[in-house]
Design an enzyme around this catalytic site. Structure first.
Site, PDB file in Angstrom:
ATOM      1  N   CYS A   2       8.169  -7.843   9.968  1.00 36.37           N
ATOM      2  CA  CYS A   2       7.551  -8.660  11.010  1.00 36.37           C
ATOM      3  C   CYS A   2       6.656  -7.755  11.860  1.00 36.37           C
ATOM      4  CB  CYS A   2       8.527  -9.355  11.952  1.00 36.37           C
ATOM      5  SG  CYS A   2       9.650 -10.475  11.110  1.00 36.37           S
ATOM      6  N   ARG A  27       3.288  -6.065   7.305  1.00 30.65           N
ATOM      7  CA  ARG A  27       4.699  -5.983   7.716  1.00 30.65           C
ATOM      8  C   ARG A  27       5.476  -7.258   7.398  1.00 30.65           C
ATOM      9  NH1 ARG A  27       5.516  -1.886  11.405  1.00 30.65           N
ATOM     10  NH2 ARG A  27       7.429  -2.912  12.064  1.00 30.65           N
ATOM     11  N   TRP A  74       8.350 -11.825   8.349  1.00 32.71           N
ATOM     12  CA  TRP A  74       9.035 -11.587   7.079  1.00 32.71           C
ATOM     13  C   TRP A  74      10.428 -12.151   7.296  1.00 32.71           C
ATOM     14  CZ3 TRP A  74      13.345  -9.025   5.191  1.00 32.71           C
ATOM     15  CH2 TRP A  74      13.363  -8.766   3.820  1.00 32.71           C
ATOM     16  N   ASN A 100      10.686  -8.761  16.477  1.00 30.18           N
ATOM     17  CA  ASN A 100      10.830  -8.064  15.192  1.00 30.18           C
ATOM     18  C   ASN A 100      12.202  -7.409  15.206  1.00 30.18           C
ATOM     19  OD1 ASN A 100      10.606  -6.423  12.906  1.00 30.18           O
ATOM     20  ND2 ASN A 100       9.535  -4.815  14.030  1.00 30.18           N
ATOM     21  N   GLY A 101      13.035  -7.741  14.229  1.00 28.63           N
ATOM     22  CA  GLY A 101      14.378  -7.156  14.173  1.00 28.63           C
ATOM     23  C   GLY A 101      15.396  -8.238  13.842  1.00 28.63           C
ATOM     24  N   GLU A 481       9.263   6.693  -9.967  1.00 26.96           N
ATOM     25  CA  GLU A 481       8.246   6.202  -9.034  1.00 26.96           C
ATOM     26  C   GLU A 481       7.256   5.277  -9.758  1.00 26.96           C
ATOM     27  OE1 GLU A 481       7.883   5.786  -6.102  1.00 26.96           O
ATOM     28  OE2 GLU A 481       5.744   5.570  -5.724  1.00 26.96           O
ATOM     29  N   LYS A 485       6.596   1.355  -8.814  1.00 26.60           N
ATOM     30  CA  LYS A 485       5.255   0.861  -8.496  1.00 26.60           C
ATOM     31  C   LYS A 485       4.917  -0.338  -9.363  1.00 26.60           C
ATOM     32  CE  LYS A 485       4.571   2.356  -5.708  1.00 26.60           C
ATOM     33  NZ  LYS A 485       5.010   3.220  -4.673  1.00 26.60           N
ATOM     34  N   GLU A 488       7.028  -3.514  -8.355  1.00 27.24           N
ATOM     35  CA  GLU A 488       6.802  -4.131  -7.053  1.00 27.24           C
ATOM     36  C   GLU A 488       5.461  -4.852  -6.949  1.00 27.24           C
ATOM     37  OE1 GLU A 488       6.775  -1.522  -3.598  1.00 27.24           O
ATOM     38  OE2 GLU A 488       6.004   0.103  -4.799  1.00 27.24           O
ATOM     39  N   HIS A 504      21.942   6.812 -25.171  1.00 27.21           N
ATOM     40  CA  HIS A 504      23.228   6.382 -24.611  1.00 27.21           C
ATOM     41  C   HIS A 504      23.201   4.929 -24.154  1.00 27.21           C
ATOM     42  CE1 HIS A 504      24.775  10.453 -24.878  1.00 27.21           C
ATOM     43  NE2 HIS A 504      23.574  10.848 -24.467  1.00 27.21           N
ATOM     44  N   LYS A 603       5.975  -3.691   4.406  1.00 26.84           N
ATOM     45  CA  LYS A 603       5.707  -2.253   4.370  1.00 26.84           C
ATOM     46  C   LYS A 603       6.788  -1.455   5.086  1.00 26.84           C
ATOM     47  CE  LYS A 603       2.792   1.284   3.857  1.00 26.84           C
ATOM     48  NZ  LYS A 603       2.884   1.738   2.480  1.00 26.84           N
TER      49      LYS A 603
HETATM   50  C1  F6R Z   1       7.325   1.380  -2.339  1.00 24.79           C
HETATM   51  C2  F6R Z   1       7.472   1.493  -0.909  1.00 24.79           C
HETATM   52  C3  F6R Z   1       8.846   1.483  -0.339  1.00 24.79           C
HETATM   53  C4  F6R Z   1       8.952   2.552   0.768  1.00 24.79           C
HETATM   54  C5  F6R Z   1      10.316   2.484   1.446  1.00 24.79           C
HETATM   55  C6  F6R Z   1      10.482   3.557   2.492  1.00 24.79           C
HETATM   56  O1  F6R Z   1       5.997   1.423  -2.715  1.00 24.79           O
HETATM   57  O2  F6R Z   1       6.523   1.581  -0.200  1.00 24.79           O
HETATM   58  O3  F6R Z   1       9.803   1.705  -1.321  1.00 24.79           O
HETATM   59  O4  F6R Z   1       8.737   3.804   0.202  1.00 24.79           O
HETATM   60  O5  F6R Z   1      10.475   1.227   2.047  1.00 24.79           O
HETATM   61  O6  F6R Z   1       9.542   3.441   3.500  1.00 24.79           O
HETATM   62  P1  F6R Z   1       9.261   4.625   4.492  1.00 24.79           P
HETATM   63  O7  F6R Z   1       8.693   5.748   3.689  1.00 24.79           O
HETATM   64  O8  F6R Z   1       8.291   4.081   5.478  1.00 24.79           O
HETATM   65  O9  F6R Z   1      10.566   5.009   5.101  1.00 24.79           O
END
Ligand code: F6R
Length: 608
Positions: A2, A27, A74, A100-101, A481, A485, A488, A504, A603
């Site tokens: 949010c 967000r 969100w 937000n929270g 990673e 990517k 998501e 395995h 994010k």
């Molecule tokens: C994936 C992504 C998330 C963040 C995770 C941690 O692309 O962006 O997995 O890496 O939410 O976020 P931060 O780094 O802001 O603590």
């Protein structure tokens, strides 16, 4: 998750709030709304969907007024809907709140308020806040907000306006981010600085339980006890352009292409040939370093994957045992921490709730905490003992790319620093690594130039439902990673496995046409990866492989190959992740996905 904004000044609030919300849309983006004091009466426009829907709705019902608050959501409590969208008000619609929270005791508060004659109309936890403020209102909105927060448990950043006192915004935070932007005869509240950069770069970073009152006269910050707090105004170095797309179709593509620059920026003044590693901002003493017998790296998501690379690199270079954990697990187990433990937390945003909780737990148990973060003034940067800032600039796309590579540079730099103090590497060995690190931006550039192979592979394979990523050692860390990517942003199911684990279990899933992405940059296990390739190909798997330049023999076994410029084994992750980011980007765009705002994600995960 949010995003909240607020504005008070001489301009129309609606357009400023909308612009701010557009900057914060990463967000959360399931609904949005604004509340504006129009001729001292509270008006609200809100709706389900993106900010664009809100903009359309506002163009049909324009709101006059120069003071207001806004929200992009969100959803946590209550489905995304017009009704559950913020702002929320008390029943009389005299007090309006954006939040937000999560208010963890909202059920209890709701019951209590109901027993005092209050009625509720939404499914949200937030609706208790304006009603609590209403309950405590006795001629002073700030006093009522202070009293209401004393009853609230959980996390919150809130903005409040009220027709009772139409000359002010009241804001407060606890465990959710909130900044106050100070302009000329105007002020702002926002979940992060990107929302105010078009208007001001002077900000106050609120600490937990600090209350801001924004009036025509300026900004006043109070403690919970109502005492004035003298706060330092910080100047943000990011400019508004850094948070624009700059001609790219998506923020993610722009951020992928910024990687050569941000790798270079993060090394600037820290990695200089012939000079000691410079870790300004890190004040841990040599004695303390020599007493460290264990390092924990704790983070979430992509930052956690950077931590896994960190384990390999720090153990290899500095010879200190490293344990890596996801923050949401770490905080609920009983990790063995004491004053000889060094904790490194990694967080792009510096606001991730679980990472912050892990940091607090470690500090409480006597560990020293170094934060690797991208956001100055973030909660994690303020609570850690030491901070290593990654100079990635604002990362707007929800999927992290450029922040990750700068986190790797941070880890490499810290590892070299520790290695020097621990005498685990000679000066010549350290210089050689530094020399290779300084060549990484150029190599990243070269990879970006060879994106056609990736585009072609994505165009041919985007319709697959499942994919696998394989690698050994550091390649496995990068494979994780790459897999994250892909899933998501393209919604293709994918899993990453260490090459040796294939037999395995996972090999049962390989059949004709199964797509497998193989990383084979690590010389020591290159032949082992070739054996894994053969095992997959024999069962009909279709492979895209990444190998160091010169290893053209791999082409005989795979469907497509892309060559990564040669570097030291420990440094490959910084550049080998780039084609994986491009792969997920092109897969997602081929499928028509909303790359910058993938479904269900936000994010900055500021709730548990
Ligand atoms: C994936 C992504 C998330 C963040 C995770 C941690 O692309 O962006 O997995 O890496 O939410 O976020 P931060 O780094 O802001 O603590």
């Amino acid at each position: 998750m949010c995003g909240i904004v607020g504005y008070f000044g001489n301009r129309r609030a609606d357009s400023i709030l909308l612009q701010g919300l557009e900057k914060l849309e990463y967000r959360g983006y399931d609904s949005a709304g604004v509340s504006i004091l129009d001729n001292d009466s509270l008006k609200i426009v809100k709706c389900k969907g993106r900010i664009k829907n809100l903009r359309d709705k506002l163009s049909k019902n324009p709101l006059n007024g120069t003071i207001g608050i806004g929200h992009t959501r969100w959803a946590t409590h209550g489905e995304p809907s017009d009704l559950n969208a913020h702002p929320h008000t008390n029943e009389k619609a005299t007090i309006s709140v954006v939040h937000n929270g999560i208010i963890e005791n909202y059920i209890h508060l709701k019951e209590w308020l109901c027993s005092h004659g209050y009625n509720f109309s939404t499914d949200t936890d937030t609706e208790v806040i304006p009603n609590l403020i209403d309950y405590y209102y006795n001629g002073s909105i700030i006093e009522a907000v202070i009293k209401a927060t004393q009853k609230m448990e959980g996390s919150y950043a809130i903005g409040v306006i009220s027709s009772y006192e139409p000359d002010k915004i009241v804001a407060v935070r606890k465990d959710s981010p909130l900044i106050i932007g100070a302009g000329k005869e105007e002020a702002f509240i926002a979940s992060d600085v990107t929302a105010v950069l078009n208007y001001t770069r002077d900000v106050y970073y609120l600490d937990d339980k600090e209350f801001a009152i924004i009036t025509k006269e300026g900004v006043e910050i109070l403690s919970e006890e109502g005492e004035t707090i003298e706060k330092e105004l910080s100047h943000v170095t990011w400019n508004a352009e850094a948070a624009e797309k700059g001609g790219y179709k998506h923020f993610m593509l722009k951020e992928i292409h910024e990687q050569p620059k941000v790798i270079r920026d993060t090394m600037t003044s820290r990695i200089v040939l012939g000079e000691d590693i410079n870790l300004d901002g890190i004040t841990i003493s040599n004695d303390e370093i020599n007493n460290i017998n264990k390092i924990y790296i704790v983070a979430c998501g992509t930052a956690y994957h950077a931590g896994i690379v960190g384990k390999y690199v720090i153990e290899k270079l500095a010879k200190i045992p490293v344990e890596v954990d996801v923050a949401s697990e770490f905080r609920y187990r009983e990790p063995m921490i004491n004053e000889n433990t060094l904790m490194i937390v990694i967080s792009q945003s510096g606001e991730t709730a679980d990472t912050l909780a892990a940091l607090r737990l470690a500090k409480k148990n006597g560990a020293r905490v170094i934060a690797i973060t991208n956001v100055m003034g973030s909660t994690i940067s303020r609570e850690a003992n030491d901070v290593f800032y990654t100079w990635a600039g604002p990362e707007i796309a929800v999927a992290s790319t450029k922040a990750y590579v700068t986190q790797l540079i941070a880890i490499d730099t810290i590892a070299l620093y520790l290695a020097k103090l621990k005498n685990s590497l000679s000066d010549a060995e350290i210089e050689e690594i530094k020399e290779e690190m300084l060549k990484l931006p150029e190599k990243a550039e070269k990879i970006l130039e060879s994106k056609e192979v990736i585009q072609k592979f994505a165009a041919e394979n985007y319709m697959h439902k499942d994919m696998f990523f394989l690698g050994r050692g550091l390649d496995y860390a990068v494979a994780m990673e790459g897999s994250l990517k892909l899933k998501e942003i393209s919604y293709i199911h994918s899993e990453a496995y260490p090459g040796g684990e294939l037999k395995h279990g996972p090999i049962a899933l390989i059949e004709d046409g199964t797509v497998v992405i193989v990383l084979a940059t690590q010389e020591k296990v290159f032949d082992k990866m070739v054996s894994n390739i053969k095992e997959v190909v024999t069962r009909g798997g279709k492979i895209l492989a990444f190998a160091p330049e010169g290893h053209t023999e791999i082409e005989k076994s795979v469907h497509s190959a892309l060559y990564i410029p040669e570097t030291l084994p420990i440094l490959y992750p910084v550049i080998s992740v780039i084609p994986l980011q491009l792969l997920s980007y092109y897969m997602a765009t081929a499928k028509g996905c909303d790359v910058d705002k993938p479904r269900n994600l936000a994010k900055s995960v500021t709730v548990e």
